[in-house]
Design an enzyme around this catalytic site. Sequence first.
Site: not given
Length: 483
Positions: A137, A216
Amino acid sequence: MVILVPILLFSLCNPAIASSVGGSVAQTSNGETFGHSLDKYPDVIEYLGIPYAAPPNCKLQMQRPEKYLSKMYNDCPYAVGSTIDYPNKIPPFDKIVSAFTSSNNNSHSEDCLTLNIWSKQAYNDTLKPVLVHFHGGRWTSGTTNTPFYHGADFASAEDIIMITATYRMNIFGFPGVPGKQSNIGLLDQRKAVEWVRGNIQAFGGDPNRIVMSGQSCGGTAADYCAYLYRNDSVVAGLISHSGTADSFPANSPELSAQYWEEITSLMGRQSAAALLTASGKVNPPVASSAARTQHAFQPTVDNMTVLSDYGLLARTGRFAQLPYLARHNHNEAGFYKISAWSKGSTLPESEWQSLNKETFTCPTDDAVIARIRAGVRTWRFRYFADWNNTRLYPTSGAYHGVELNMIFGNYEAVTSISQSAHQVQLQMKMQRAWAAFVADPHQGLEKLGCLRFSLDGTTLIALGERNSPGARFINSSLYDVAC
């Protein structure tokens, strides 16, 4: 957007915890922790919203995580996205993007430092291996409370304990306050892993077989840990999905101080909701390209939690000698294009190929090569598959985050579209491989026939090429030559 007024959320107890009375009970440092079985996975016990630290409200706001005091289950504050009318999007688009980017109606609160545990019911005293996963995120948004990260399928398929944990993000996790701790969100993650080490045996888990995973920025955090906790890593191995220590730039102390001064001049001390709104008005750093946008409130180089030169540290082997599994997708940019388009930016394909190379391919190459030179067992995967029920638009390809469907096994739960036979076969192989690494980070993958990555061999493991259900070994120079 949910109004973030923490005092109004104190009564919103987690219904899953409340309804589990009479189910399985684990005795932890929190006291009794209740779990329940699931209709779809009756062999799995689910424990949701377990606090691993005190709620960071009031005097604990923007402070190090402290020992827990209460039981709650909320998302940490973040700005919820809206529906995107991307050109040529296909039916699964909205459901996938919503589940992956956490565009939902969940309750938000600063009282959010919790984790979730899924474990198959045990019929002997053998302790299970444990995987702790942190969502991505870009340090600004995300949650574990989404079907994307439901851990029951993986726990049922491979008999490992699956854990997901929340952590503070954006200005709450990375405030960059001069003279104070800048990267609180990373300390939250450490606190969660420490709680797991101290309590997982109550759930049938092995405290000596914990692997930290992230996707991520979560993958970046996993890599950070190797450098930060060289002498007390807690975990036995690390997995980075589409993110390493050098994938995403961090702020300098001076830049973070500038942003903090800007936001305090805008508003001073106010509610969490107002603070979150104001943080979105602070102009972010100038990025090297429109494809590599950054955020104002992200990790700061403080040389305590985020270090200044990972390249030098990597070349000199100054990291924990932990087995490492690194993986990224063939077309990470397929997802980033959506965000850029929503902001009115359309870029030539060369920019997107540059993003794939500079943010994912080359940083992953650097991370695994450094470990190989230090004698650390390392495996490297590249994911290619482009299934009908995970595709976003005709050319999205193997985009950022899509492989998580294969690990968690939840694509049908997200899109309501059944998987193909080849998709099921590849999912089983990937779950088996990941579980083998978690169970035995040193030799588990080799026992399955997965060659360790080497500098000059055909050892890059290609997954799902042309939507095949298999894997094959290829030479990484096909993609690393530009690095």
